[in-house]
Design an enzyme around this catalytic site. Structure first.
Site, PDB file in Angstrom:
ATOM      1  N   SER A 193     -17.115 -31.255  -5.068  1.00  0.00           N
ATOM      2  CA  SER A 193     -18.071 -32.210  -5.647  1.00  0.00           C
ATOM      3  C   SER A 193     -17.534 -32.720  -6.980  1.00  0.00           C
ATOM      4  O   SER A 193     -16.850 -31.996  -7.705  1.00  0.00           O
ATOM      5  CB  SER A 193     -19.421 -31.527  -5.893  1.00  0.00           C
ATOM      6  OG  SER A 193     -19.324 -30.641  -6.992  1.00  0.00           O
ATOM      7  N   ASP A 194     -17.850 -33.971  -7.299  1.00  0.00           N
ATOM      8  CA  ASP A 194     -17.658 -34.393  -8.682  1.00  0.00           C
ATOM      9  C   ASP A 194     -18.578 -33.520  -9.534  1.00  0.00           C
ATOM     10  O   ASP A 194     -19.522 -32.905  -9.022  1.00  0.00           O
ATOM     11  CB  ASP A 194     -17.994 -35.881  -8.849  1.00  0.00           C
ATOM     12  CG  ASP A 194     -17.316 -36.476 -10.089  1.00  0.00           C
ATOM     13  OD1 ASP A 194     -16.901 -35.709 -10.989  1.00  0.00           O
ATOM     14  OD2 ASP A 194     -17.207 -37.713 -10.169  1.00  0.00           O
ATOM     15  N   TRP A 195     -18.296 -33.451 -10.808  1.00  0.00           N
ATOM     16  CA  TRP A 195     -19.005 -32.510 -11.684  1.00  0.00           C
ATOM     17  C   TRP A 195     -20.505 -32.853 -11.739  1.00  0.00           C
ATOM     18  O   TRP A 195     -20.899 -33.856 -12.321  1.00  0.00           O
ATOM     19  CB  TRP A 195     -18.355 -32.515 -13.064  1.00  0.00           C
ATOM     20  CG  TRP A 195     -17.249 -31.508 -13.242  1.00  0.00           C
ATOM     21  CD1 TRP A 195     -17.089 -30.689 -14.325  1.00  0.00           C
ATOM     22  CD2 TRP A 195     -16.180 -31.168 -12.348  1.00  0.00           C
ATOM     23  NE1 TRP A 195     -15.994 -29.857 -14.131  1.00  0.00           N
ATOM     24  CE2 TRP A 195     -15.426 -30.125 -12.943  1.00  0.00           C
ATOM     25  CE3 TRP A 195     -15.800 -31.610 -11.076  1.00  0.00           C
ATOM     26  CZ2 TRP A 195     -14.307 -29.544 -12.328  1.00  0.00           C
ATOM     27  CZ3 TRP A 195     -14.684 -31.029 -10.466  1.00  0.00           C
ATOM     28  CH2 TRP A 195     -13.967 -30.020 -11.095  1.00  0.00           C
ATOM     29  N   GLY A 196     -21.282 -32.024 -11.086  1.00  0.00           N
ATOM     30  CA  GLY A 196     -22.723 -32.265 -11.053  1.00  0.00           C
ATOM     31  C   GLY A 196     -23.182 -33.200  -9.949  1.00  0.00           C
ATOM     32  O   GLY A 196     -24.333 -33.624  -9.936  1.00  0.00           O
ATOM     33  N   ALA A 197     -22.302 -33.512  -8.998  1.00  0.00           N
ATOM     34  CA  ALA A 197     -22.678 -34.462  -7.940  1.00  0.00           C
ATOM     35  C   ALA A 197     -23.386 -33.792  -6.765  1.00  0.00           C
ATOM     36  O   ALA A 197     -23.764 -34.456  -5.813  1.00  0.00           O
ATOM     37  CB  ALA A 197     -21.436 -35.202  -7.445  1.00  0.00           C
TER      38      ALA A 197
END
Ligand SMILES: *[C@@H]1O[C@H](CO)[C@@H](O)[C@H](O)[C@H]1NC(C)=O
Ligand SMILES: *[C@@H]1O[C@H](CO)[C@@H](O)[C@H](O)[C@H]1NC(C)=O
Ligand SMILES: *[C@@H]1O[C@H](CO)[C@@H](O)[C@H](O)[C@H]1NC(C)=O
Ligand SMILES: *[C@@H]1O[C@H](CO)[C@@H](O)[C@H](O)[C@H]1NC(C)=O
Ligand SMILES: *[C@@H]1O[C@H](CO)[C@@H](O)[C@H](O)[C@H]1NC(C)=O
Ligand SMILES: *[C@@H]1O[C@H](CO)[C@@H](O)[C@H](O)[C@H]1NC(C)=O
Ligand SMILES: *[C@@H]1O[C@H](CO)[C@@H](O)[C@H](O)[C@H]1NC(C)=O
Ligand SMILES: *[C@@H]1O[C@H](CO)[C@@H](O)[C@H](O)[C@H]1NC(C)=O
Ligand SMILES: *[C@@H]1O[C@H](CO)[C@@H](O)[C@H](O)[C@H]1NC(C)=O
Ligand SMILES: *[C@@H]1O[C@H](CO)[C@@H](O)[C@H](O)[C@H]1NC(C)=O
Ligand SMILES: *[C@@H]1O[C@H](CO)[C@@H](O)[C@H](O)[C@H]1NC(C)=O
Ligand SMILES: *[C@@H]1O[C@H](CO)[C@@H](O)[C@H](O)[C@H]1NC(C)=O
Length: 785
Positions: free
Chosen positions: A278-282
């Site tokens: 995941s992208d950071w926090g996605a």
């Protein structure tokens, strides 16, 4: 064909419930179909050895241990993320770090040319060498996973804040350079993370904020395949060990929990064997996102539990099959083995403390062999678009006048090199959006970085340079050697001009950063500066460090503006490279990897991001209704004349094209439907077969050896007027014609058939053009399929 289980139903009802808070479920325009179960890694031949080793290791792990390595832990080092570990088996986990233009947040690394600069070089070998040497720096610092390259955003939105991180808004050029970049990074022993998957074409509303949901990119199946997915297929074909899912939604389902995108297209159709991070926090859901195909959650996961405990529990209570958690772990460990990271890999984040100013043993990641590629990479991404009255190259000038905020090193820069997170503010050393850039325009974000030259854009893709060669630094050095006098004024918008000056060099920039889209494609301050200088100086030479498309129509036809350079984002050797070009020690050889319009209105949606509107105020929709018609395909379709067309760029010589030859390879089937063929990473294997070859002869008709980027465009029946499907950059000596070759693969000549869900060749005549830009195509022929 696909059986529904309880977790799929929960996933569907979860998204409906979320929507119901906003409005009814008939609200949605785009819908993403469920595709389950998640296909496990298969151990395809190119991954077989790594797969076997991964199975052997993961089979020794308990459920808790498998779940534990799929989540991120607060990093103990300067890594952007660290996976869980398995202490019982001495498995020490992975360090994952930003980004695609150089290793961020540490010392003793180089600031490389940015993606857009590599795109402007049109040089496959340069892309590979940059990635190989950059990748080596990640490895030396114990970084297992590099968070790059970027192929999305592709560049649908001209004002996009992150377009500069990627190579080009043309999928073929972007895909070719992404392929080389993945190979280079991975040949250095580091896992490449091709990102951001997918439809992440704007910063505006990329994440939920203030009650407004993340925007949904509503993309039809044909457009997805022919445009946005195209470069991802190149990257997967080149073995990309990781793919990062993006912040936005696609068809209203978050990219990191969209089973059609992850289970369906990426892991089934493209045969992806690596892991999805995941992208950071996605990440926005618990075991549903695992079921939908997400493998690793970063930087930590409240959804899967801080040590993966929720995944463990979901398996134990029957909500998620253990085989999925096993597959998640296996994909991660297989990528680690695939890059040989089980042998002699430096300790995680070695020499990278989370705060660079805390005592640490130095780890020197700058390989002396990188020097050549830093400067060559910087040279090759400069694009000369205007050069009259023999303005360039400069020839023993007696007096040079230098203007503009972008000429000098950032004057107030107290921090350079490493960067850190201090007092709640990102201080990226030099390249910050926040520490040295004081904004002239009132608009937020600003269009320019007004206190010194830029060598990259801002945000997580920004550079940590070892030093900066600013244009004025290099000009001073050259002036010393040539006994040239200098006059300079970097502050005034209407500076004075010494009438004896040989040339006036004006430096401006167009800045962009993650987190915000740009507010325009030109700014009044810089335009006024250029016009004011030009009104007093009949040899005004403009250089633009542009983190994206920059319009020039306020002044381009001014008779005193004799030369214009799009200098993009060259990395730390910026000034040094520019001076070699301005003085003719090297020729310009870059070409535009995008179209420069005469006006903003020529771009899709005026170049602007989609905004929440009307009944969609709380759930913004971005309808990609233009289909594949972005950039030059859109200009061709609408019959719009650009200022500078895609693929355009001048050199210090001229070329002529001749002897076009088009050959269908009779040994390869060109039946519309490819013969049965296995799925390999990148899709159906036969899509990658070369089915035709084209050659042409390029002759240097000038006086100096220069490199030319020969380009091939095709009209696929029923498709856009023309599409780039080949390019070749070659040095061409005077008087020695060079034959350039283009291989056309089945995929290059196919279109996506939505009904049958496959790529099909279109029978009949394909027009083929070869030349030096998308609108300078002297050679024309026909390929009969
Ligand atoms: C997107 O499509 C939906 C459904 O057709 C429509 O209601 C909405 O107005 C469109 N949005 C834009 C910005 O065109
Ligand atoms: C998105 O919706 C369009 C239109 O219904 C459809 O063609 C496409 O396959 C969908 N894609 C995904 C990833 O859901
Ligand atoms: C999970 O990973 C963390 C962080 O590396 C480690 O401290 C912990 O011991 C691991 N848990 C298990 C069960 O191995
Ligand atoms: C882990 O490392 C220790 C110390 O080197 C060693 O004694 C032990 O056998 C190793 N365990 C495994 C499972 O490899
Ligand atoms: C997930 O785990 C965390 C602790 O790591 C816990 O606080 C949270 O309630 C759990 N969520 C669910 C849905 O079980
Ligand atoms: C199973 O465990 C997960 C994770 O804690 C939780 O979210 C879910 O509600 C549980 N399901 C059942 C049926 O207990
Ligand atoms: C930055 O540039 C602006 C605009 O030219 C100027 O007003 C300001 O003084 C500069 N700041 C510094 C710290 O030099
Ligand atoms: C061009 O520059 C000269 C000075 O060299 C100036 O006299 C002239 O007015 C300028 N032309 C225009 C159109 O501004
Ligand atoms: C530019 O102006 C200078 C005098 O300032 C003159 O010598 C020169 O010929 C002019 N060049 C052109 C191209 O008009
Ligand atoms: C584009 O056209 C608009 C409206 O005429 C004008 O305001 C704007 O300055 C133009 N842009 C450029 C780059 O010339
Ligand atoms: C190009 O074609 C011409 C005419 O057919 C031929 O004479 C010439 O040798 C060819 N040049 C090259 C480099 O193949
Ligand atoms: C090549 O050099 C000659 C002699 O210096 C000159 O006349 C000619 O214009 C130059 N040709 C080109 C294309 O620059």
């Amino acid at each position: 064909m696909v059986s529904f289980s309880i977790w799929q139903l929960l996933l569907l009802s979860a998204s409906v419930a979320q929507a119901a808070e906003i409005t009814s479920d008939t609200y949605f325009y785009g819908q993403s179909p469920p595709v389950y179960p998640s296909p496990p890694i298969t151990g395809t031949p190119s991954w077989a050895a790594a797969f076997e080793k991964a199975v052997a290791l993961v089979s020794q792990m308990t459920l808790e241990e498998k779940a534990n390595i799929t989540v991120g832990y607060s990093p103990l080092t300067g890594c952007s993320g660290e996976t869980g570990t398995v202490p019982r088996l001495n498995w020490t986990g992975l360090c994952i770090s930003d980004a695609g233009n150089g290793l961020r947040s540490t010392d003793f690394v180089n600031g490389w040319p940015s993606g857009i600069h590599v795109g402007a070089s049109w040089d496959r070998n340069m892309a590979y060498q940059r990635a190989l040497h950059m990748g080596g720096e990640f490895k030396t610092k114990g970084v297992h996973v590099a968070l790059g390259p970027v192929v999305g955003p592709l560049g649908r939105v001209a004002q996009g804040g992150r377009n500069w991180e990627g190579f080009s808004n043309d999928p073929y050029l972007c895909g070719a350079l992404a392929s080389e970049t993945v190979q280079g990074i991975q040949d250095a022993g580091v896992i490449a993370t091709t990102k951001h998957y997918i439809g992440y074409e704007q910063e505006t509303n990329r994440n939920p904020s203030g009650g407004v949901e993340a925007y949904s990119a509503n993309i039809d199946d044909k457009t997805l395949h022919e445009l946005y997915l195209w470069p991802f297929a190149n990257a997967v074909h080149s073995g990309s060990g990781a793919i990062m899912c993006s912040y936005n939604r696609v068809n209203n389902s978050y990219s990191c929990q969209n089973s059609k995108l992850l289970n369906g297209i990426l892991k089934t159709e493209l045969g992806f064997e690596g892991f999805v991070v995941s992208d950071w926090g996605a990440q926005h859901t618990g075991y549903d996102s695992a079921a939908a195909g997400l493998d690793v959650a970063m930087p930590s996961s409240s959804y899967w539990g801080l040590d993966g405990n929720n995944l463990t529990e979901a398996v134990k209570n029957g909500s998620l099959p253990e085989s999925r958690v096993t597959d998640m772990a296996t994909r991660l460990v297989a990528s680690w083995y695939q890059m040989g990271q089980d042998v002699d890999f430096p300790a995680r984040g070695v020499g990278m403390p989370s705060k660079f100013y805390t005592p640490h043993p130095p780890v020197y990641a700058r390989d002396p062999s990188s020097k050549q590629f830093l400067i060559e990479g910087a040279l090759e991404g400069h694009v000369l678009v205007k050069n009259v009255n023999n303005a360039l190259p400069l020839n023993n000038p007696k007096l040079i006048s230098v203007y503009g905020y972008d000429a000098p090193s950032p004057p107030e820069m107290n921090v350079g090199g490493p960067n850190d997170f201090i007092g709640g503010t990102w201080v990226y050393g030099y390249e910050s959006t926040l520490d040295y850039i004081v904004f002239i325009s009132d608009t937020s974000p600003p269009q320019i970085a007004a206190n010194g030259t830029i060598i990259s854009g801002g945000g997580s893709g920004a550079n940590a340079p070892a030093y900066i060669s600013a244009p004025f630094d290099a000009i001073k050095e050259q002036a010393y050697q040539d006994d040239t006098s200098l006059f300079w004024d970097f502050l005034n918008v209407d500076p004075t001009v010494d009438t004896s000056t040989d040339a006036c060099l004006v430096f401006i920039n167009a800045f962009a950063t993650e987190g915000d889209d740009r507010t325009g494609l030109h700014d009044d301050y810089s335009d006024a500066l250029i016009l004011n200088v030009a009104s007093k100086c009949n040899n005004t030479i403009v250089t633009i460090h542009n983190a994206g498309i920059r319009l020039v129509d306020q002044w381009i036809e001014h008779p005193n503006i004799t030369a214009v350079v799009f200098a993009h984002l060259p990395g730390q050797d910026s000034g040094r490279a520019l001076v070699q070009l301005l003085y003719g020690q090297q020729s310009f050889s870059g070409k535009l990897p995008y179209t420069v319009a005469k006006n903003e209105s020529a771009y899709t949606n005026g170049g602007e991001p989609s905004l929440p509107e009307g009944e969609y105020t709380l759930f913004p929709q971005s309808n990609f209704t233009e289909g594949v018609y972005i950039d030059y395909k859109y200009f061709d379709q609408k019959n719009i004349t650009p200022r500078y067309e895609f693929g355009f760029g001048l050199t210090y010589t001229t070329f002529s094209y001749s002897n076009l030859s088009i050959n269908k390879l009779e040994t390869v089937s060109t039946a519309p439907t490819a013969p049965p063929s296995p799925i390999i990473p990148g899709g159906v294997a036969s899509l990658w077969d070369v089915i035709a070859q084209v050659t042409a002869v390029v002759t240097n008709t000038g006086n100096v050896t220069c490199a030319e980027v020969a380009q091939l465009y095709v009209n696929i029946p029923g498709g856009p007027v023309k599409q780039l499907r080949g390019f070749s950059k070659v040095g061409i000596p005077v008087g020695e014609p060079v034959t350039v070759e283009f291989d056309l693969m089945r995929r290059d000549l196919s279109t996506w058939d939505v009904a049958s869900q496959q790529w099909l060749l279109q029978g009949g005549g394909y027009e083929i053009w070869v030349g030096s830009s998308s609108r300078d195509l002297p050679l024309k022929g026909t390929l009969i399929i």
